[in-house]
Write an enzyme that holds these catalytic residues in place. Sequence first.
Site, PDB file in Angstrom:
ATOM      1  N   HIS A 112      -9.544   2.205   0.761  1.00 38.29           N
ATOM      2  CA  HIS A 112      -9.494   1.021   1.627  1.00 38.29           C
ATOM      3  C   HIS A 112     -10.592   1.034   2.703  1.00 38.29           C
ATOM      4  O   HIS A 112     -10.343   0.730   3.864  1.00 38.29           O
ATOM      5  CB  HIS A 112      -8.116   0.911   2.278  1.00 38.29           C
ATOM      6  CG  HIS A 112      -7.711  -0.481   2.625  1.00 38.29           C
ATOM      7  ND1 HIS A 112      -8.368  -1.237   3.567  1.00 38.29           N
ATOM      8  CD2 HIS A 112      -6.711  -1.268   2.155  1.00 38.29           C
ATOM      9  CE1 HIS A 112      -7.777  -2.415   3.682  1.00 38.29           C
ATOM     10  NE2 HIS A 112      -6.769  -2.460   2.813  1.00 38.29           N
ATOM     11  N   HIS A 161       0.799  -1.221   0.000  1.00 40.56           N
ATOM     12  CA  HIS A 161       0.000   0.000   0.000  1.00 40.56           C
ATOM     13  C   HIS A 161       0.839   1.282   0.000  1.00 40.56           C
ATOM     14  O   HIS A 161       0.501   2.256   0.675  1.00 40.56           O
ATOM     15  CB  HIS A 161      -0.953   0.001   1.184  1.00 40.56           C
ATOM     16  CG  HIS A 161      -2.033  -1.045   1.110  1.00 40.56           C
ATOM     17  ND1 HIS A 161      -2.504  -1.537  -0.084  1.00 40.56           N
ATOM     18  CD2 HIS A 161      -2.720  -1.698   2.094  1.00 40.56           C
ATOM     19  CE1 HIS A 161      -3.450  -2.434   0.163  1.00 40.56           C
ATOM     20  NE2 HIS A 161      -3.597  -2.554   1.470  1.00 40.56           N
ATOM     21  N   GLU A 164     -11.594  -3.528  -2.617  1.00 38.94           N
ATOM     22  CA  GLU A 164     -10.616  -2.574  -3.118  1.00 38.94           C
ATOM     23  C   GLU A 164     -10.473  -2.702  -4.634  1.00 38.94           C
ATOM     24  O   GLU A 164      -9.873  -3.651  -5.126  1.00 38.94           O
ATOM     25  CB  GLU A 164      -9.266  -2.813  -2.443  1.00 38.94           C
ATOM     26  CG  GLU A 164      -9.313  -2.798  -0.924  1.00 38.94           C
ATOM     27  CD  GLU A 164      -8.122  -3.517  -0.319  1.00 38.94           C
ATOM     28  OE1 GLU A 164      -6.971  -3.136  -0.635  1.00 38.94           O
ATOM     29  OE2 GLU A 164      -8.338  -4.476   0.456  1.00 38.94           O
TER      30      GLU A 164
END
Length: 326
Positions: free
Chosen positions: A173, A103, A291
Amino acid sequence: MNELFSTLSDGTPVHRWTLERAGVRVRVLSYGGILQSVEVPDRDGHTADVVLGFAGLDGYLSHPEPYLGALVGRYANRIAGSRFTLDGRTYTVTPNEGANSLHGGERGFDKRVWEVTPVEHGVRLSRTSPDGEEGFPGRLEVSATYTLDAAGALRIAYEAVTDAPTVFNPTNHTYWNLGGAGSGDAAGHELRLAASRYTPVDADLIPEGDPADVTGTRFDFRRARKAGPGYDHNFVLDKGVTRAAAEVAELHDAASGRVLTVATTEPGLQLYTAGHLSAGPFTAGAGIALETQHFPDSPNRPDFPSTVLRPGEAFRSETVYGFSAR
């Protein structure tokens, strides 16, 4: 509506923006682009917040790893070995999950304060990610625009340009619990995905081999069924990359009647049923993340849809979250 939400230790203010339209109320933070709350009615008209979030900034600062509601980048999901080769040059990015980068690294988009500008029925969040941030090449000008349409659907539109070749793969997210945040386990929600394949992964959740057929496996959500626990996997959406957002998922809570639909331009969707979630009052299974993104480790997989962004190109992506009840 714009209000001062909190202040970081260095004195930087964090603001909260409230959007409201067609019976839907959304709150967005300038810190991390966090989707703090989404309030929608159930089949009887009773409104509840259906995303996991904290009342104050301290909650997000104390529990950063679940990425609750945050904008994720520069690269959503994982990059194996925290390195990739682009145009013959190898780049090393920040590892923050063992040897891998997750991420966007140690201090990705989720831990940055964004500049917020009001737009019609929404807000535009923007920032400049400098060349070399978390090891990623190129100076990236990026924005994410949150708007509510006439039906109360939440649209997140991403745009970016770069001054040097780079890789880019943003997502949001948010963890959804259609029974209401804190109402218990979301594993009983019924999920439908328009995906005939998924990407098998190794023990570190790095894709291995070719995408696999979901037929006859626990990854087959082509017909709605209970989500259940144990998922942190990328699904290969049947539609592929599209210019306009197309519906790819539906999540339904039978108890409240609330329905969430997801439409996107992206080719993949990471289903995470929060098996490792531990953040304040929220424990494993308290929400479901859907996501929308390109595939994990795409910079090292030329067979996957490309995440390369070059100077002179404009990155555009959109995901739409629709709300209803039945």
